[in-house]
Design a protein around this motif. Structure first.
Motif, short mmCIF file in Angstrom:
data_model
loop_
_atom_site.label_atom_id
_atom_site.label_comp_id
_atom_site.label_asym_id
_atom_site.label_seq_id
_atom_site.Cartn_x
_atom_site.Cartn_y
_atom_site.Cartn_z
N SER A 52 37.40 -20.97 30.19
CA SER A 52 37.34 -20.60 31.61
C SER A 52 38.55 -21.20 32.31
O SER A 52 39.16 -22.15 31.81
CB SER A 52 36.07 -21.14 32.27
N GLN A 53 38.85 -20.65 33.48
CA GLN A 53 39.95 -21.20 34.26
C GLN A 53 39.63 -22.63 34.68
O GLN A 53 40.49 -23.50 34.73
CB GLN A 53 40.21 -20.30 35.48
N LEU A 100 31.75 -14.42 28.67
CA LEU A 100 32.62 -13.49 27.91
C LEU A 100 33.71 -14.26 27.17
O LEU A 100 33.88 -14.10 25.96
CB LEU A 100 33.23 -12.46 28.85
N ARG A 101 34.43 -15.12 27.86
CA ARG A 101 35.48 -15.90 27.20
C ARG A 101 34.86 -16.88 26.20
O ARG A 101 35.41 -17.10 25.12
CB ARG A 101 36.33 -16.65 28.22
N GLU A 133 27.33 -9.72 31.82
CA GLU A 133 28.58 -9.44 32.57
C GLU A 133 28.74 -7.92 32.67
O GLU A 133 28.62 -7.22 31.65
CB GLU A 133 29.78 -10.08 31.88
N THR A 165 33.62 -13.06 37.96
CA THR A 165 34.00 -13.89 36.81
C THR A 165 35.52 -14.01 36.70
O THR A 165 36.26 -13.32 37.39
CB THR A 165 33.49 -13.25 35.50
N ASP A 166 35.98 -14.88 35.79
CA ASP A 166 37.43 -15.04 35.56
C ASP A 166 38.05 -13.71 35.13
O ASP A 166 39.28 -13.57 35.13
CB ASP A 166 37.67 -16.07 34.45
N ASN A 167 37.22 -12.77 34.73
CA ASN A 167 37.74 -11.50 34.20
C ASN A 167 37.61 -10.38 35.24
O ASN A 167 37.80 -9.22 34.93
CB ASN A 167 36.96 -11.13 32.93
N ASN A 169 34.82 -9.41 36.76
CA ASN A 169 33.55 -8.68 36.66
C ASN A 169 32.43 -9.38 37.41
O ASN A 169 32.61 -10.48 37.94
CB ASN A 169 33.16 -8.52 35.18
N VAL A 196 29.63 -5.48 29.84
CA VAL A 196 30.77 -5.98 29.08
C VAL A 196 30.27 -6.79 27.90
O VAL A 196 30.67 -6.60 26.75
CB VAL A 196 31.68 -6.83 29.97
#
Ligand code: DER
Length: 222
Positions: A52-53, A100-101, A133, A165-167, A169, A196
């Motif tokens: 994650s970020q 997800l990540r 997600e 999210t970081d993505n 989504n 996702v």
């Protein structure tokens, strides 16, 4: 905090020089990253990739060298938390919005160590709402299809706004109450257009370390 910390630090001590390490996300993984940072300052030679970020930023602050996926063949060891873990080592993850990540990193890892406090160890998954997600486009329809699977899907918000999210989504927290067949549910959810991935981690955990408030730990083997 103590129970999470003692489990996380036990896991961080499995790391050896030369490893590529996956850094999990959440308040338990936080303690693992802190311990890894301390060991790096003592001379541990590793490279890491964050899930994650937030974990990426924490690792950077602690002086942990990070790599992009483009430079990684495989990850030797990933340490991450979980929201629930059952006797078959199936997990629910995603409470922190990073599923997800986390799943991508876990799938690229030779070994996945899960660190939890005893409240996360359950006989049956599902009391914790299952994070899914979903892409923003058509998410209203996606949530209706999730509901048809027998849950109450709730779009996650943060500070009064839809959580992103970081993505880029959204997350639907799906209240199933109990999940009798996590493997089948994992597959069925991911067949819904617009999803996702979901927080069921099926047969991914290799080792679970449970921390207790008295500072003791218990290591579960599959
Ligand atoms: O979001 C996640 O997947 C986290 O790892 C979560 O499952 C555990 O978070 P915690 O360590 O803060 O309880």
């Amino acid at each position: 905090m103590e129970a999470k910390k003692v489990a996380a630090e036990k896991a961080a001590d499995f790391i050896q020089d030369g490893m590529i390490v996956g850094l999990g996300t959440g308040s338990t993984a936080y303690w693992a990253i802190q311990r890894i940072g301390a060991r790096v300052r003592e001379g541990l030679k590793i490279k890491a990739i964050a899930t994650s970020q937030a974990s990426e930023e924490l690792a950077r602050e602690l002086g942990i060298q990070q790599l992009p996926f483009a430079e990684i063949e495989t990850i030797d060891l990933t340490i991450d938390g979980a929201d629930e873990a059952d006797p078959a080592f199936h997990l629910i993850k995603g409470g922190g919005g990073a599923l997800l990540r986390e799943k991508i990193v876990a799938a690229a890892s030779k070994k996945l160590i899960i660190v939890v406090d005893e409240s996360k160890v359950v006989d049956k998954l599902g009391r914790f709402p299952l994070p899914v997600e979903v892409v923003p486009f058509g998410h209203e329809m996606t949530l209706r299809k999730l509901e048809q699977l027998g849950c109450k899907p709730v779009l996650r918000t943060a500070e009064g706004k839809t959580f992103v999210t970081d993505n880029g989504n959204y997350i639907a927290d799906c209240h199933f109450g109990r999940i009798d067949d996590p493997e089948q549910l994992h597959t069925v959810i991911n067949l819904i257009p617009g999803t996702v991935d979901n927080g069921l981690f099926i047969q991914m955990a290799d080792h679970i370390i449970v921390g207790y408030h008295d500072g003791s730990v218990r290591e579960l083997e599959k």
